[in-house]
Design a protein around this motif. Structure first.
Motif, short mmCIF file in Angstrom:
data_model
loop_
_atom_site.label_atom_id
_atom_site.label_comp_id
_atom_site.label_asym_id
_atom_site.label_seq_id
_atom_site.Cartn_x
_atom_site.Cartn_y
_atom_site.Cartn_z
N MET A 1 -0.06 -8.04 1.35
CA MET A 1 1.00 -8.84 1.03
C MET A 1 1.24 -9.85 2.15
O MET A 1 1.03 -9.96 3.31
CB MET A 1 2.07 -7.96 1.08
N ASN A 2 1.46 -11.26 1.52
CA ASN A 2 1.62 -12.34 2.48
C ASN A 2 2.97 -12.28 3.05
O ASN A 2 3.90 -11.28 2.69
CB ASN A 2 1.42 -13.65 1.86
N ALA A 186 3.48 -10.10 -8.37
CA ALA A 186 1.80 -10.11 -8.27
C ALA A 186 1.42 -11.41 -8.45
O ALA A 186 0.44 -11.71 -7.96
CB ALA A 186 1.31 -9.25 -9.22
N ARG A 189 1.29 -13.17 -5.48
CA ARG A 189 0.53 -12.42 -4.27
C ARG A 189 1.48 -11.57 -3.51
O ARG A 189 1.08 -11.30 -2.54
CB ARG A 189 -0.27 -13.17 -3.62
N ASP A 191 2.55 -7.64 -3.13
CA ASP A 191 2.18 -6.52 -3.85
C ASP A 191 2.50 -5.33 -2.72
O ASP A 191 2.10 -5.38 -1.49
CB ASP A 191 0.72 -6.47 -4.25
N LEU A 193 1.81 -2.47 -2.71
CA LEU A 193 0.67 -1.43 -2.22
C LEU A 193 -0.44 -1.94 -1.47
O LEU A 193 -1.63 -1.37 -1.17
CB LEU A 193 0.10 -0.95 -3.62
N SER A 194 -0.22 -3.36 -1.01
CA SER A 194 -1.41 -3.92 -0.21
C SER A 194 -0.86 -4.43 1.11
O SER A 194 0.10 -4.34 1.64
CB SER A 194 -1.94 -5.23 -0.97
#
Length: 194
Positions: A1-2, A186, A189, A191, A193-194
């Motif tokens: 995630m950013n 999403a 960008r 998320d 989960l990232s």
């Protein structure tokens, strides 16, 4: 995630609790907009318009994704807002007894960096049990759902009022459709989960 800054355009503790489920850092700001329905506006149009207005109305100082949401209850084709009083809450629940009631929740994600907004709505249907006056009054006195569309808190004792719930995302009923929100995030960008 950013490291995108997320802002929830709501002072609702219920919406904040839903956002916390995602584990993403966010801040809350109070939206500033007139929530009066326009003549001839459908429930779907109303909640999308207000979600967008709320998201755009927050005074953010840095580039952010601002999340706006709005919800209405529709009883017998009539848009119903928050009851604000015990008497109105009892009246709303009496009207809903034994019926299928539709809730529409609008969602908007406003990207302040490029002044673009994405919005949509979710529908959720609540099938109420046949309720007697004593049950309705007892419920209202216990939970005091005066600031909830439809006069109940589904995340609390309100579940005792229902026969069945129908919809894609139960969070929609509380006021923030998280599945749709995750789809919108999403595209930016973001998320959890990232």
């Amino acid at each position: 995630m950013n490291s995108t800054t997320l802002v929830l355009a709501s002072t609702s503790p219920f919406r904040a609790q839903l956002m916390e489920k995602l584990g993403l850092p966010f801040t809350q700001l109070a939206p500033h907009c007139d929530e009066t329905p326009l003549d001839g506006e459908s429930p779907q149009q109303l909640v999308v318009r207000l979600a967008e207005l709320k998201a755009r109305s927050c005074n953010v100082r840095e580039e952010s994704l601002v999340i706006g949401s709005d919800q209405v209850c529709v009883i017998d084709g009539e848009i119903i807002g928050k009851p604000h009083t015990r008497e109105k809450a009892i009246e709303q629940l009496t009207r809903q007894s034994g019926k299928a009631i539709h809730f529409y929740t609008g969602l908007a994600v406003y990207d302040t960096a490029n002044d673009k907004i994405e919005s949509n709505y979710e529908r959720f249907t609540v099938y109420f049990r046949e309720l007697c006056a004593n049950q309705i009054e007892a419920y209202v006195d216990k939970e005091q759902p005066f600031y909830c569309a439809g006069s109940f808190k589904s995340e609390g004792l309100g579940i005792a009022l229902f026969e069945k719930l129908e919809g894609r995302d139960p969070n929609t009923l509380v006021g923030l459709p998280l599945i749709m929100l995750l789809e919108m995030l999403a595209r930016h960008r973001v998320d959890p989960l990232s």
